[in-house]
Scaffold this active site. Structure first.
Site, mmCIF file in Angstrom:
data_model
loop_
_atom_site.group_PDB
_atom_site.id
_atom_site.type_symbol
_atom_site.label_atom_id
_atom_site.label_comp_id
_atom_site.label_asym_id
_atom_site.label_seq_id
_atom_site.Cartn_x
_atom_site.Cartn_y
_atom_site.Cartn_z
ATOM 1 N N ASP A 1 0.870 -1.168 0.000
ATOM 2 C CA ASP A 1 0.000 0.000 0.000
ATOM 3 C C ASP A 1 0.918 1.233 0.000
ATOM 4 O O ASP A 1 2.104 1.125 0.343
ATOM 5 C CB ASP A 1 -0.859 -0.036 1.274
ATOM 6 C CG ASP A 1 -1.601 1.264 1.503
ATOM 7 O OD1 ASP A 1 -2.251 1.750 0.553
ATOM 8 O OD2 ASP A 1 -1.537 1.793 2.633
ATOM 9 N N ASP B 1 -0.278 5.040 0.812
ATOM 10 C CA ASP B 1 -0.600 6.067 1.815
ATOM 11 C C ASP B 1 -0.620 5.479 3.212
ATOM 12 O O ASP B 1 -1.384 4.550 3.498
ATOM 13 C CB ASP B 1 -1.942 6.719 1.486
ATOM 14 C CG ASP B 1 -1.870 7.474 0.184
ATOM 15 O OD1 ASP B 1 -1.007 8.364 0.086
ATOM 16 O OD2 ASP B 1 -2.638 7.168 -0.741
HETATM 17 C C1 XBP Z 1 -5.477 5.941 0.549
HETATM 18 C C2 XBP Z 1 -6.642 6.734 0.221
HETATM 19 C C3 XBP Z 1 -6.500 7.800 -0.758
HETATM 20 C C4 XBP Z 1 -5.779 9.014 -0.269
HETATM 21 C C5 XBP Z 1 -6.067 10.165 -1.184
HETATM 22 O O1 XBP Z 1 -5.918 4.656 0.986
HETATM 23 O O2 XBP Z 1 -7.728 6.481 0.701
HETATM 24 O O3 XBP Z 1 -7.795 8.170 -1.114
HETATM 25 O O4 XBP Z 1 -6.222 9.351 1.031
HETATM 26 O O5 XBP Z 1 -5.730 9.854 -2.496
HETATM 27 P P1 XBP Z 1 -4.963 3.398 0.902
HETATM 28 P P2 XBP Z 1 -6.682 10.263 -3.725
HETATM 29 O O6 XBP Z 1 -3.712 3.770 1.647
HETATM 30 O O7 XBP Z 1 -5.727 2.325 1.632
HETATM 31 O O8 XBP Z 1 -4.737 3.059 -0.538
HETATM 32 O O9 XBP Z 1 -7.212 11.631 -3.406
HETATM 33 O O10 XBP Z 1 -5.795 10.234 -4.932
HETATM 34 O O11 XBP Z 1 -7.787 9.236 -3.765
HETATM 35 MG MG MG Z 2 -2.980 3.072 3.466
#
Ligand code: XBP
Ligand code: MG
Length: 253
Positions: free
Chosen positions: A11, A13
């Site tokens: 993952d 973020d």
């Molecule tokens: C990450 C997210 C993303 C970011 C924002 O979740 O939920 O939506 O917060 O990115 P994970 P975008 O780590 O579970 O993948 O605005 O590009 O969606």
């Molecule tokens: Mg995440």
């Protein structure tokens, strides 16, 4: 006999880097201000909004739950997509300024995998450009090429906790889940990965430390370094004090 470890799937973020509080959140607020909206996503409110994965989905959820009287234009989806595109620009600007470093142990583990021929992939909810810009800014200009598959954003119809993004990554790698290990930081993430039958390592962060990580093989505060041991919250890390490939192989079994 167990399967051989072939790939690590990350993952982005919250897992590779703490991107949410000082990255995505700030970028959303800049896009709102630019659009003349007086919305302000505080650190606390953003923690609540993070229950919804995906930036466009998060804006929609905010409107429905916090501003139910807000009058959306007739093309609501297009309007939200436009606002989100502006947010993406701001986010990439923040990343290229070097605002967001990698979490402990991430670079070491990626380099160990590369040295030992273990393949690397990404499975993220964020937009592909965001994932790639983070890799370039936080790891190395050529780091996108370290990852054989970058599965991201709207490439699948449903976002985490739906397993679609992991199914996509596994198919692109042409591997079975038993040959791979997933790395996540959130409840939605561990659901998505384990629903794809992937064993999952959690490294939580300030936003996710209270999440339910049921189903994870190991829950850690971070991946750790030889001089910066991790703390094991759940699962068996043997006598390891940082996450390395030998431990990954033991977990695959
Ligand atoms: C990450 C997210 C993303 C970011 C924002 O979740 O939920 O939506 O917060 O990115 P994970 P975008 O780590 O579970 O993948 O605005 O590009 O969606
Ligand atoms: Mg995440």
């Amino acid at each position: 006999m167990g399967k051989k470890l072939q790939a690590l799937i990350f993952d982005v973020d919250g897992t590779l880097a703490d991107t949410e509080r000082d990255g995505h959140r700030v970028a959303f607020n800049r896009a709102f201000a630019e659009a003349g909206l007086n919305w302000s996503w505080t650190v606390e409110l953003y923690g609540k909004l993070l229950t919804v994965a995906g930036g466009k989905e998060r804006i929609r959820y905010y409107l429905q739950n916090y501003l139910p009287d807000f009058e959306l234009p007739p093309d609501a989806s297009g309007w939200i997509a436009g606002l989100h595109a502006a947010k993406t620009q701001h986010y990439q600007q923040l990343l290229s300024e070097g605002a967001i470093p990698l979490r402990p142990g991430v670079r070491r583990l990626l380099e160990e995998a590369r040295d030992q021929g273990v393949r690397l992939a990404i499975a993220t909810t964020t937009a592909p450009d965001n994932a790639e810009t983070l890799l370039k800014a936080a790891i190395a200009p050529e780091a996108v090429s370290w990852f054989e598959v970058i599965a991201a954003g709207d490439i699948v119809p449903a976002k985490k906790p739906d397993p679609a993004i992991y199914h996509y990554a596994l198919k692109a790698l042409d591997l079975y889940p038993e040959e791979c290990l997933a790395f996540e930081d959130s409840h939605q993430g561990v659901l998505a990965a384990t629903r794809s039958n992937l064993k999952t390592i959690i490294t939580f962060n300030d936003y996710t430390r209270q999440h339910d990580f049921n189903g994870a093989a190991l829950v850690l505060d971070h991946l750790g370094e030889p001089d910066q041991p991790f703390t094991v919250i759940a699962g068996d890390a043997g006598d390891a004090t940082h996450f390395h490939l030998e431990l990954a192989r033991n977990i695959i079994g």
